[in-house]
Write a protein that holds these residues in place. Sequence first.
Motif, mmCIF file in Angstrom:
data_model
loop_
_atom_site.group_PDB
_atom_site.id
_atom_site.type_symbol
_atom_site.label_atom_id
_atom_site.label_comp_id
_atom_site.label_asym_id
_atom_site.label_seq_id
_atom_site.Cartn_x
_atom_site.Cartn_y
_atom_site.Cartn_z
ATOM 1 N N ASN A 568 0.830 -1.206 0.000
ATOM 2 C CA ASN A 568 0.000 0.000 0.000
ATOM 3 C C ASN A 568 0.866 1.257 0.000
ATOM 4 O OD1 ASN A 568 -2.537 1.341 0.087
ATOM 5 N ND2 ASN A 568 -2.209 1.736 2.258
ATOM 6 N N LYS A 569 1.988 1.201 0.754
ATOM 7 C CA LYS A 569 2.892 2.357 0.755
ATOM 8 C C LYS A 569 3.595 2.508 -0.584
ATOM 9 C CE LYS A 569 4.066 2.057 5.709
ATOM 10 N NZ LYS A 569 5.174 1.779 6.650
ATOM 11 N N ASP A 570 4.037 1.387 -1.139
ATOM 12 C CA ASP A 570 4.788 1.389 -2.399
ATOM 13 C C ASP A 570 5.983 2.328 -2.287
ATOM 14 O OD1 ASP A 570 5.396 0.604 -4.952
ATOM 15 O OD2 ASP A 570 4.132 2.117 -5.898
ATOM 16 N N THR A 571 6.784 2.137 -1.208
ATOM 17 C CA THR A 571 7.879 3.067 -0.922
ATOM 18 C C THR A 571 9.111 2.727 -1.736
ATOM 19 O OG1 THR A 571 8.532 1.636 0.918
ATOM 20 C CG2 THR A 571 7.103 3.514 1.422
ATOM 21 N N VAL A 572 9.802 3.751 -2.120
ATOM 22 C CA VAL A 572 11.091 3.624 -2.775
ATOM 23 C C VAL A 572 11.968 4.749 -2.240
ATOM 24 C CG1 VAL A 572 10.400 5.033 -4.756
ATOM 25 C CG2 VAL A 572 12.252 3.381 -4.995
ATOM 26 N N PHE A 573 13.290 4.473 -2.045
ATOM 27 C CA PHE A 573 14.176 5.472 -1.437
ATOM 28 C C PHE A 573 14.293 6.689 -2.342
ATOM 29 C CE2 PHE A 573 16.548 1.879 0.943
ATOM 30 C CZ PHE A 573 15.490 1.821 1.852
ATOM 31 N N GLU A 574 14.126 7.855 -1.736
ATOM 32 C CA GLU A 574 14.134 9.104 -2.490
ATOM 33 C C GLU A 574 15.504 9.373 -3.109
ATOM 34 O OE1 GLU A 574 13.068 13.824 -1.726
ATOM 35 O OE2 GLU A 574 12.896 12.334 -0.099
ATOM 36 N N PRO A 624 2.722 26.497 -3.626
ATOM 37 C CA PRO A 624 3.592 26.519 -2.433
ATOM 38 C C PRO A 624 2.910 25.981 -1.210
ATOM 39 C CG PRO A 624 3.661 28.602 -3.625
ATOM 40 C CD PRO A 624 2.558 27.820 -4.207
ATOM 41 N N GLY A 625 1.596 26.109 -1.157
ATOM 42 C CA GLY A 625 0.905 25.719 0.063
ATOM 43 C C GLY A 625 0.619 24.258 0.189
ATOM 44 N N GLN A 626 1.012 23.453 -0.824
ATOM 45 C CA GLN A 626 0.702 22.039 -0.760
ATOM 46 C C GLN A 626 1.581 21.362 0.281
ATOM 47 O OE1 GLN A 626 1.340 21.111 -4.787
ATOM 48 N NE2 GLN A 626 -0.824 21.112 -5.316
ATOM 49 N N THR A 627 0.998 20.383 0.936
ATOM 50 C CA THR A 627 1.722 19.659 1.981
ATOM 51 C C THR A 627 2.384 18.443 1.380
ATOM 52 O OG1 THR A 627 -0.206 18.346 2.511
ATOM 53 C CG2 THR A 627 0.038 20.431 3.682
ATOM 54 N N ALA A 628 3.250 17.864 2.184
ATOM 55 C CA ALA A 628 3.956 16.661 1.728
ATOM 56 C C ALA A 628 3.018 15.467 1.647
ATOM 57 C CB ALA A 628 5.113 16.366 2.672
ATOM 58 N N LYS A 629 1.896 15.559 2.301
ATOM 59 C CA LYS A 629 0.950 14.454 2.286
ATOM 60 C C LYS A 629 0.434 14.172 0.885
ATOM 61 C CE LYS A 629 -3.482 13.046 4.236
ATOM 62 N NZ LYS A 629 -4.599 13.407 5.093
ATOM 63 N N GLU A 630 0.278 15.255 0.158
ATOM 64 C CA GLU A 630 -0.253 15.083 -1.189
ATOM 65 C C GLU A 630 0.750 14.391 -2.095
ATOM 66 O OE1 GLU A 630 -3.288 18.820 -1.602
ATOM 67 O OE2 GLU A 630 -1.166 19.148 -1.977
ATOM 68 N N HIS A 631 1.990 14.376 -1.704
ATOM 69 C CA HIS A 631 2.985 13.701 -2.529
ATOM 70 C C HIS A 631 3.004 12.206 -2.270
ATOM 71 C CE1 HIS A 631 4.979 17.289 -4.185
ATOM 72 N NE2 HIS A 631 4.637 17.858 -3.041
ATOM 73 N N LYS A 632 2.346 11.745 -1.196
ATOM 74 C CA LYS A 632 2.486 10.359 -0.796
ATOM 75 C C LYS A 632 1.127 9.696 -0.656
ATOM 76 C CE LYS A 632 6.850 11.202 1.619
ATOM 77 N NZ LYS A 632 7.571 11.125 2.900
ATOM 78 N N LYS A 633 0.328 9.771 -1.702
ATOM 79 C CA LYS A 633 -0.946 9.063 -1.719
ATOM 80 C C LYS A 633 -0.676 7.565 -1.765
ATOM 81 C CE LYS A 633 -3.693 12.640 -1.815
ATOM 82 N NZ LYS A 633 -4.606 12.940 -0.698
ATOM 83 N N THR A 634 -1.388 6.820 -0.934
ATOM 84 C CA THR A 634 -1.179 5.372 -0.924
ATOM 85 C C THR A 634 -1.802 4.737 -2.167
ATOM 86 O OG1 THR A 634 -3.224 5.015 0.312
ATOM 87 C CG2 THR A 634 -1.190 5.330 1.575
ATOM 88 N N VAL A 635 -1.375 3.503 -2.435
ATOM 89 C CA VAL A 635 -1.900 2.797 -3.599
ATOM 90 C C VAL A 635 -3.382 2.526 -3.439
ATOM 91 C CG1 VAL A 635 -1.745 0.639 -4.900
ATOM 92 C CG2 VAL A 635 0.333 1.764 -4.094
#
Length: 1828
Positions: A568-574, A624-635
């Motif tokens: 669900n995270k589908d994480t990959v190292f930045e 500019p006002g977007q949060t980091a949450k929007e960059h990490k939507k789960t699958v």
Amino acid sequence: MAASELYTKFARVWIPDPEEVWKSAELLKDYKPGDQVLLLHLEEGKDLEYRLDPKTKELPHLRNPDILVGENDLTALSYLHEPAVLHNLRVRFIDSKLIYTYCGIVLVAINPYEQLPIYGEDIINAYSGQNMGDMDPHIFAVAEEAYKQMARDERNQSIIVSGESGAGKTVSAKYAMRYFATVSGSASEANVEEKVLASNPIMESIGNAKTTRNDNSSRFGKYIEIGFDKRYRIIGANMRTYLLEKSRVVFQAEEERNYHIFYQLCASAKLPEFKMLRLGNADNFHYTKQGGSPVIEGVDDAKEMAHTRQACTLLGISESYQMGIFQILAGILHLGNVGFASRDSDSCTIPPKHEPLIVFCDLMGVDYEEMCHWLCHRKLATATETYIKPISKLQATNARDALAKHIYAKLFNWIVDHVNQALHSAVKQHSFIGVLDIYGFETFEINSFEQFCINYANEKLQQQFNMHVFKLEQEEYMKEQIPWTLIDFYDNQPCINLIESKLGILDLLDEECKMPKGTDDTWAQKLYNTHLNKCALFEKPRLSNKAFIIQHFADKVEYQCEGFLEKNKDTVFEEQIKVLKSSKFKMLPELFQDDEKAISPTSASSSGRTPLTRTPLKPTKGRPGQTAKEHKKTVGHQFRNSLHLLMETLNATTPHYVRCIKPNDFKFPFTFDEKRAVQQLRACGVLETIRISAAGFPSRWTYQEFFSRYRVLMKQKDVLGDRKQTCKNVLEKLILDKDKYQFGKTKIFFRAGQVAYLEKLRADKLRAACIRIQKTIRGWLLRKKYLRMRRAAITVQRYVRGYQARCYATFLRRTKAATTIQKSWRMYVVRRRYKIKRAATIVLQSYLRGYLARNRYFKILREHKAVIIQKWIRGWLAHTRYKRTMHAIIYLQCCFRRMMAKRELKKLKIEARSVERYKKLHIGMENKIMQLQRKVDEQNKDYKCLMEKLTNLEGIYNSETEKLRNDVERLQLSEEEAKTATARVLSLQEEIAKLRKDLEQTRSEKKSIEERADRYKQETEELMSNLKEENTLLKQEKETLNHLIVEQAKEMTETMEKKLVEETKQLELDLNDERLRYQNLLNEFSRLEERYDDLKEELTLMVNVPKPGHRRTDSTHSSNESEYTFSSEIIETEDFPPRTEEPTEKKVPLDMSLFLKLQKRVTELEQEKQLMQDELDRKEEQVLRNKAKEEERPQIRGAELEYESLKRQELESENKKLKNELNELRKALSEKSAPEVTAPGAPAYRVLMEQLTSISEELDVRKEEVLILRSQLVSQKEAIQPKDDKNTMTDSTILLEDVQKMKDKGEIAQAYIGLKETNRLLESQLQSQKRSHENEAEALRGEIQSLKEENNRQQQLLAQNLQLPPEARIEASLQHEITRLTNENLDLMEQLEKQDKTVRKLKKQLKVFAKKIGELEVGQMENISPGQMIDEPIRPVNIPRKEKDFQGMLEYKKEDEQKLVKNLILELKPRGVAVNLIPGLPAYILFMCVRHADYLNDDQKVRSLLTSTINSIKKVLKKRGDDFETVSFWLSNTCRFLHCLKQYSGEEGFMKHNTSRQNEHCLTNFDLAEYRQVLSDLAIQIYQQLVRVLENILQPMIVSGMLEHETIQGVSGVKPTGLRKRTSSIADEGTYTLDSILRQLNSFHSVMCQHGMDPELIKQVVKQMFYIVGAITLNNLLLRKDMCSWSKGMQIRYNVSQLEEWLRDKNLMNSGAKETLEPLIQAAQLLQVKKKTDDDAEAICSMCNALTTAQIVKVLNLYTPVNEFEERVSVSFIRTIQMRLRDRKDSPQLLMDAKHIFPVTFPFNPSSLALETIQIPASLGLGFIARV
């Protein structure tokens, strides 16, 4: 209805079975309420006691009647339950080989695992335009329904294709898109439909893989929107993808593969362009070898790679981008081989200079050290500091796999985005049809996050499906005004809430992913705490704390929690992503552009499409006002949002459902596993549809259909005029429970089982009627048999008694006769015995007395003549000995000669076997026979001589005997004297004894001589007989040889005749094929011509665009260039500069339009080059002419030289300009060309570059020629000297002075005008010469091409002959030589005919000139002297007679030509003015006008009139081409005009039937043979247009009139139908019947006869009409299971007989129309014949010779009994038919080509109408023409 009425004895039921799921059984006794056990008899022959459930007491499901089994629609079944559905599908799939079945609104498709011939172009054409229920179930029917509803309702459509892996979802979606692409076509020239279809191989290569269940399983979901414009033509498409299975990139289970593209790359690794990828075998890479099955049987990955690359090229993905894609994919493979070594438990390292990592970094263009570092470390960021932490080997391996999955997912999205770009259209989309190919419900032993998402999507789709089915049912009830009762159906909204609601499974999963230390175990505990014991659909496994169970609509599924959070995270190292973004490889950073955007997946683009896979071309900066949450939507969040968007799209469209079923897990063709099928039917919602239908009123009949079917259950008094009331009254009597049916406005609605009950009543009634009929018939037959036996017994008794009486009378007569015979016989015997005794006594006495007398006589004779006898006997003996010796010598000679003759005869027999010496042998044998006959005659003569000698000897002997007798008498007289000489007597006795011995010896010798004579005679006779036998044998041999010669001659004659007939037939077939090809080319040409005219009209309607980019640069440049050329030049000047200004940006590849522009520009350059060459040639000729005129006009010469110098400068400038343009074109081609067209190495690119190079070289040559010309002109100037000795200036000085004087006097303008006019004149001459030269060059090219073809053909024949054996080679060479001589003979005959035509034409011209010369001489004679004119009588001119004696010509003025054409062609209406005209009057008028122009010898007038006529006819047909009368009228007139041109051409072949007056009207000056060909082509085009009009008119009538309408009422019963209602067979007001077709045929025939069409042409039109009727009827019969029955065969045969009767009435039986119906007739006979035994199979094979094997098998498979008394065709019988027809060589195509048009011919049909008698009616408005 009570159960006891249905569960009676012999009723069939379904009982559960663990192996077969459901098993059929039969009741052995009636069921009574309260019974606990049912006695059943199974089909295997066993008896069974079936116990009912004591709680529910539910009875087993009843089985449908056999006539309902195999129905197209499952809802047509009377009993709607699971076993009925399963059995119906199995019967259709196994027995009938039908893979498609309707289930209400759902199409059930079973994967056959075999290629079936049901998806061709002919099948698409057959389903196009048809109603969904009219044809057999098919994916094309669903696609046609969607396309038709989109056009009719103006509402977007969706086709939802679902099913588990291996069920055939992708193939079904592919065929649906192919149908849209074929039927709709594209609105532009870019072939969008090809691009849409080309997206399939790309998506299959990157998104499909081999699994254990399917070799080509789609591992992602996709929704393709196919866009249409207002005319419903494809303009573009868009694709959305869902939930790509990324884990497959790094892991594959046993016997599975990674995505196809990896194996395609490995299979193509040896290609030169792939060397840099450093690939190898798939077993060398970790990511492709885990499944252990790198090869799919029957699939060539290298070929698939070529197809993928072709598809990429077609979709506009350039070669460089393709190589970039392959480079990234190869990098992923090398990344999978990167290994890690553990340093300790928390850290790892990569070996130094690790080869796989080096290759990966080289391919990706990243730094090796940096990538090596971040693969083994990760960065941890806190609020204040950043740490770099090493990771363990396991973590590094997982990070590597995550990176590979991430790269592949980004690449997948990038490819999808570019495919969408290629399919995107600039034209506004009016509507679309979406095709959803999505995974079906899945359950495995281990189910993880992927299965959870898939089943979640299926829950949403099933809810939408249930609501849609419920809505349709409700709409149907409301429409029919049926009281609405709520139907209870399964609502899966609680399950959806469990998954997606607040605190649902997905919500809790996302929340756990946000927790720093969240694990799968803590998430599972939260699920248990939240939903366990609170939601009935959520359960916990007993033996696991890391799993949960969800009760889905199809089944319970247990999910393992392990891996849910990670997936669900589908994480990959930045840091790894940053390394990739810094790549030198430009394409790689493009993949990660969307990582920098801050757009939520829930937001949609402007076009309403999801951005999940659609990436914009240019990245947009986030707010500019977007949060980091929007960059990490789960699958899961992304999938839920995209699924919501999909459901919104589907709810906004009209859905169509296709459910794909996998029949077995082993991919066996046509093998049905009931267990697997039931699982899928439950999972895909088919059984839910059945349950919803069964809960209401599933069976629906119209009142007319119900009345027609169940008329047998009604009494005569029940039948009323109102069908509706009749049905109501009957139903109230038949079904007492009124809740079991409802009456709607147009239909009767029945609950489940009621139709089966009605069918049972109908069958019982029919059975009772049959029994009564059988009883009566059998009684009548037996009584007839008894009466016949009684009459026979009486007759036998009479004959027996008479026979006995006759026998007794005969016995009495015989007894009396026997007594009489005995009496007479006994008397006769006694008397005969007495006579015998008496005769014997007398004979004995006579013999005894004679004996005694003879003894005395012989005694005396011996004594007296012994000496004399001895003398003669001894002499005779010596003579006989001599003769015997001579005979022996002669006999030896004969034997030796016979031996020699036999040897000679043997030689002669050997020689006689040859036919050549037969005659000699015959003659020699006759001579020999004559010689032998002669020898026989001579031997007969010798025999006669010997016989005469013997006779003489006998005479001598007799005379001696007489003498001896006299001596004996004398001795008797002197007996007494002899007593004294007893001694003498004794001596004499001794002598007599000796003589007796000699006599006996003589007799013996005589006997031997006689025997030898007999032997000789026998030998002679045997020799004669042998000779006669040999003669007869020779005669027989002669006769047999003569007979053989005659037979061989007959056989050779018959063989030659057969060969001649076969060759004639073959030539006719070849001629028809050639004619068909030619007429098809004409058809295509006319279509293109119409298209060109339409485009031209559209162009004229558009606003004229100014041409600022055009400028004349040369005074000699052609002034008649087209506007299209100018506009293309403007476009090029506008398009090219921006492309050269942006070399660093991404190059947009050129499309086909640019390529066409470049080709046109090259053509223009070639024309300009030719103009320059002609101009130079003209200048050279002008120089030569000016040399001759030098001395006469020196001043003009000077002006011309000055003009030529100016021209040279212009030519040089033009050369420079053209060279620059060529360089620009070359540069544009090398930089901006479309990869698919002008890629380096492509054929079009090479051809274009070769043309440009040749043009450049030609321009250089022309430049050199210009320089040479300049030097020549300069030398000519220097050579010109003034004649005046005083003037010593050069020519140039004089010319300059002359020019200065002209400028001073203002004469330069006049000189320029004169030069300009001269220039134009020379230019026109130059153009005429150029045309003639081009014609000659074209003719020479044609000859060269023909010689090349002849050479190639000769070489092929030579090669073929060399491969043949010597005898066949000689025969082939002789055949080839005969063919060559025949062709040469034909060519010479054609040349001779042409020469004859030329001679006749010259003779005609000579006659005309002689006539003109005669008229001139008469005029000169009249002008000699006035006195002579007065003296000689003047020949009177009869002016009134010339006015009355018309010559059959019409005169008109040149300016009235347009008026003539307008009144006679353009504005003439066949229904109005033309009705009362003479047939063909416009043709006669036009020909009479042509005759007058020919009489005037005005070729311009003839050409103009004929051209205007042809163009006007084309305009009329284009304007009113859909009107049959107009097309028929002008076809008739065109043919009549063509016949007139032939009849009056003056050619002998066309003048045979003319009168002398008509021969005088022949054309005299012009040969219009070429225009006859043009008119013939025009007539062919009109004929083809007439056929199309006929087809458009007849096509809606054919199926209804020939198949659906019951011409013989009551023969065919209507079967129950399902939701997909077929067209009713009962004739309503709007339906067509056979009478409609016959009326239309009568209308066509009467119109053609009224217009005076040629009878032969009418026959051809009728033949084409009947072919259309037969082909369309047969095609629909082959695609409609409900039409294949015995009764329908009878209807078809009756309809065909009516058509044949129509042909007989119209005297058209010899038109060949009946033969075109032969396939339909045989198909109808096939439906009616017996189909059981081998004899029946043999009869069918011999009868159906006009049907193909595929058609015969299809009809047998589709054969459906309408009544239960009929039987289905067994599978074994069909296989027998296939075995018997396996050697038949026929087309594998199933359907007939209904669009086929027979080649048309126009036989010459002269007219007997005299031209001078034709009157022009005033209604035509042709008063301006005059009769001549």
